[in-house]
Design an enzyme around this catalytic site. Structure first.
Site, short mmCIF file in Angstrom:
data_model
loop_
_atom_site.label_atom_id
_atom_site.label_comp_id
_atom_site.label_asym_id
_atom_site.label_seq_id
_atom_site.Cartn_x
_atom_site.Cartn_y
_atom_site.Cartn_z
N ARG A 1 8.06 3.38 -9.86
CA ARG A 1 6.66 2.94 -9.90
C ARG A 1 5.85 3.92 -10.76
O ARG A 1 5.80 5.11 -10.46
CB ARG A 1 6.10 2.89 -8.47
CG ARG A 1 4.71 2.28 -8.39
CD ARG A 1 4.28 2.16 -6.94
NE ARG A 1 5.16 1.26 -6.21
CZ ARG A 1 5.03 -0.06 -6.20
NH1 ARG A 1 4.06 -0.63 -6.84
NH2 ARG A 1 5.88 -0.81 -5.52
N ASP B 1 15.66 3.93 2.99
CA ASP B 1 15.74 5.04 3.94
C ASP B 1 16.62 4.69 5.12
O ASP B 1 17.39 5.53 5.61
CB ASP B 1 14.33 5.40 4.43
CG ASP B 1 13.55 6.21 3.41
OD1 ASP B 1 14.18 6.75 2.47
OD2 ASP B 1 12.32 6.29 3.53
N THR C 1 -0.25 3.16 -13.46
CA THR C 1 -0.46 1.71 -13.42
C THR C 1 -0.01 1.11 -12.09
O THR C 1 -0.36 -0.02 -11.75
CB THR C 1 0.32 1.01 -14.54
OG1 THR C 1 1.72 1.19 -14.28
CG2 THR C 1 -0.02 1.55 -15.91
#
Ligand code: URA
Length: 209
Positions: free
Chosen positions: A104, A203, A108
């Site tokens: 990511r 996770d 932005t």
């Protein structure tokens, strides 16, 4: 408009309950995701074309059906997508596996590709893009776009759980890509988690939290 298939098979729904449960530990979580992936692969491959062949049984010759040799490619989105690959390979062992990694962008907030290693002939393959959690839809949509840019023509998206927001994004961006899920949940929360969801799939698969 692409279609959304929700697999409501009792075995899938039963296992999904334990996948969601926060008291399910890493080992069991991973095993359950693997099992659900196998069950989903069984459903996703329902439309695979067959062709006739002639064989000899111990009793006589007969015509019988085999898969028509359509080549499959599995494209897990790193890292949580990896958790569903072996389960699908249980049923489609000849499938080639490509990988796409996205991060990511901190400014932005959009997913950006950082890694792609794909079968060389993706344009000839029926691809199953794998991402357990279809949340905002950003990663799945960018991954599908990246595959299309490299020639992919025929794709399905396989997820464990989808949020309505993510489904909308993929359907708008990729009306040619059908979506296969075990459940459609209520919504995203302010942190981008699916509610009720299962938490962070990566996770929970890899015990990193
Ligand atoms: N990714 C996850 O792993 N879980 C969510 O709920 C949303 C995105």
């Amino acid at each position: 408009m692409s279609r959304v298939y929700v697999f409501d098979h009792p075995l899938i729904q039963h296992k999904l309950t334990f996948i969601r449960d926060k008291n399910t530990g890493t080992k069991e979580f991973r095993e359950l995701v693997d099992e659900v992936a196998t069950l989903m692969a069984y459903e996703i491959t329902r439309d695979m074309p067959l062709q006739e062949t002639e064989i000899e049984t111990p009793v006589t010759t007969c015509k019988s059906k085999v898969l028509a040799g359509k080549k499959i490619g599995l494209i897990p989105i790193l890292r949580a997508g990896l958790g569903m690959v072996d389960g699908v390979l249980n049923l489609i062992p000849a499938a080639k596996v490509g990988h796409i990694g996205l991060y990511r962008d901190p400014e932005t907030l959009k997913p950006v590709e950082y890694y792609a290693k794909l079968p060389t002939d993706i344009e000839e393959r029926e691809l199953i893009v794998i991402d357990p959690m279809l949340a905002t839809g950003g990663s799945a949509s960018v991954a599908i776009t990246a595959l299309k840019k490299r020639g992919a023509k025929n794709m399905k998206l396989m997820c464990l759980i989808a949020a309505p927001e993510g489904i909308k994004v993929v359907q708008e961006d990729h009306p040619d890509v059908d979506i296969f899920v075990a459940a459609v949940d209520e919504q995203l929360n302010d942190h981008g988690y699916i509610v009720p969801g299962l938490g962070d799939a990566g996770d929970r698969l890899y015990g990193t939290k």
